[in-house]
Design an enzyme around this catalytic site. Structure first.
Site, PDB file in Angstrom:
ATOM      1  N   ASP A  79       1.014  -1.367  -0.101  1.00 47.57           N
ATOM      2  CA  ASP A  79      -0.458  -0.445  -0.446  1.00 47.57           C
ATOM      3  C   ASP A  79       0.586   2.072   0.338  1.00 47.57           C
ATOM      4  OD1 ASP A  79      -2.493  -1.144  -0.127  1.00 47.57           O
ATOM      5  OD2 ASP A  79      -3.232  -0.838   2.046  1.00 47.57           O
ATOM      6  N   GLY A  80       1.959   1.116   0.592  1.00 48.21           N
ATOM      7  CA  GLY A  80       3.363   2.506   0.292  1.00 48.21           C
ATOM      8  C   GLY A  80       3.492   2.474  -0.567  1.00 48.21           C
ATOM      9  N   ASP A 178      -1.260  15.433  21.848  1.00 42.41           N
ATOM     10  CA  ASP A 178       0.149  14.634  20.799  1.00 42.41           C
ATOM     11  C   ASP A 178       0.695  15.524  19.082  1.00 42.41           C
ATOM     12  OD1 ASP A 178       1.248  13.812  22.963  1.00 42.41           O
ATOM     13  OD2 ASP A 178       0.907  11.928  22.609  1.00 42.41           O
ATOM     14  N   THR A 189      -8.328   3.954   7.658  1.00 43.44           N
ATOM     15  CA  THR A 189      -7.863   2.591   7.752  1.00 43.44           C
ATOM     16  C   THR A 189      -6.278   2.870   8.599  1.00 43.44           C
ATOM     17  OG1 THR A 189      -7.666   2.215   5.906  1.00 43.44           O
ATOM     18  CG2 THR A 189      -9.403   1.188   6.656  1.00 43.44           C
ATOM     19  N   TYR A 191      -3.240   5.163  10.213  1.00 42.24           N
ATOM     20  CA  TYR A 191      -3.155   6.377  11.564  1.00 42.24           C
ATOM     21  C   TYR A 191      -4.441   6.227  12.256  1.00 42.24           C
ATOM     22  CZ  TYR A 191      -0.588   9.063  14.474  1.00 42.24           C
ATOM     23  OH  TYR A 191       0.536   9.457  15.940  1.00 42.24           O
TER      24      TYR A 191
END
Length: 289
Positions: A79-80, A178, A189, A191
């Protein structure tokens, strides 16, 4: 929120531009097999120049040439890799097919061994092109597009980040924690999910704003219509870091803003006609197990 349905097909299916997962010379054998599948289907192959150099192929084409000469692009990896290809090809409006080298991906659903059967269907027009919303953003002098998400996070692990959020110029929230994830439905779906955000059907047009480890438990994920312009004003004295799709990083200073809106174009992903998004969720997230 509205969903996007498309009955678009490729005008011609003669040439594929292939991009391989970076820093993976071991996939040369797999590429050779994939190339043979395309040639047997009477589809010519253009290999991206960096991919060609990586596996020792003599001829390679620069990425722009792939986008202008190929009828569609093929991402070989995970996917990356596909996200990177989609972002780089964004301005050319060219569809992308993802071939996955591991287990089933959220975006890449064709395994190498399934390719001959899929290409036969592709030639017959038995496939679909999904249109996925993308977002564009600006921070200081930097402009960028994201397929999954834009993350605004703290510079130092020893302090929390303060951000004022506006919709169409009007303040709607102040976040302290944060950081924040501004996600597309496709990126819901990624982070966003691990931070407690909602899963949103990927053909929906909407923003998902999810706080990361907020100081106040009343700060909850928020789904917003895609026709809003959202602005995040950093009030923290240390500034912040903006991360685009986990791939590009920008620093912004105190009193600078990140402006985000829907992009003018959508990503085009080629999928099996029978692909079911909810079956993918069931397998990837092990729902019901």
């Amino acid at each position: 929120m509205k969903t996007s349905k498309s009955f678009e097909k490729l005008d011609v299916v003669k040439t594929a531009g292939i991009i391989l997962k970076p820093n993976s010379p071991e996939i040369k054998k797999t590429y050779t097999q994939i190339k043979e599948c395309f040639l047997e289907a009477n589809i010519d192959v253009l290999l991206e120049v960096n991919s060609a150099q990586m596996i020792g192929e003599e001829q390679g084409y620069d990425f722009k040439a792939l986008c202008t000469q190929a009828d569609f692009l093929v991402s070989v990896g995970g996917d990356g890799t596909l996200i990177s290809v989609v972002r780089r090809s964004f301005q050319f409006d060219v569809p992308v097919l993802g071939i996955h080298l591991g287990t089933l991906g959220f975006l890449t659903d064709i395994m190498p061994e399934e390719l001959p059967n899929f290409l036969a269907k592709l030639k017959k027009g038995i496939y679909r092109i999904d249109h996925r919303m993308m977002i564009k953003g600006s921070a200081n002098i930097n402009n960028f597009v994201a397929f999954n998400d834009i993350v605004i996070t703290r510079k130092s692990i020893s302090s929390m980040l303060r951000v004022d959020a506006k919709i169409n110029g009007k303040l709607f929230n102040s976040y302290y924690g944060d950081g924040l994830i501004i996600s597309t439905p496709t990126g819901s779906t990624a982070y966003n999910l691990s931070a407690g955000g909602p899963v949103v059907f990927p053909l929906t047009d909407a923003f998902i704003v999810t706080p990361v480890a907020p100081h106040s438990l009343t700060q909850r994920p928020l789904v917003l219509p895609a026709d809003f312009e959202i602005e995040f004003h950093v009030t923290d004295s240390l500034g912040a870091v903006v991360i685009v799709d986990g791939q590009d990083i920008y620093e912004i200073d105190e009193n600078e803003s990140v402006k985000i809106e829907i992009a003018s174009k959508k990503a085009k992903l080629i999928h099996r006609q029978e692909r079911n998004y909810f079956e993918v969720l069931n397998k990837k997230l092990q729902w019901g197990n």
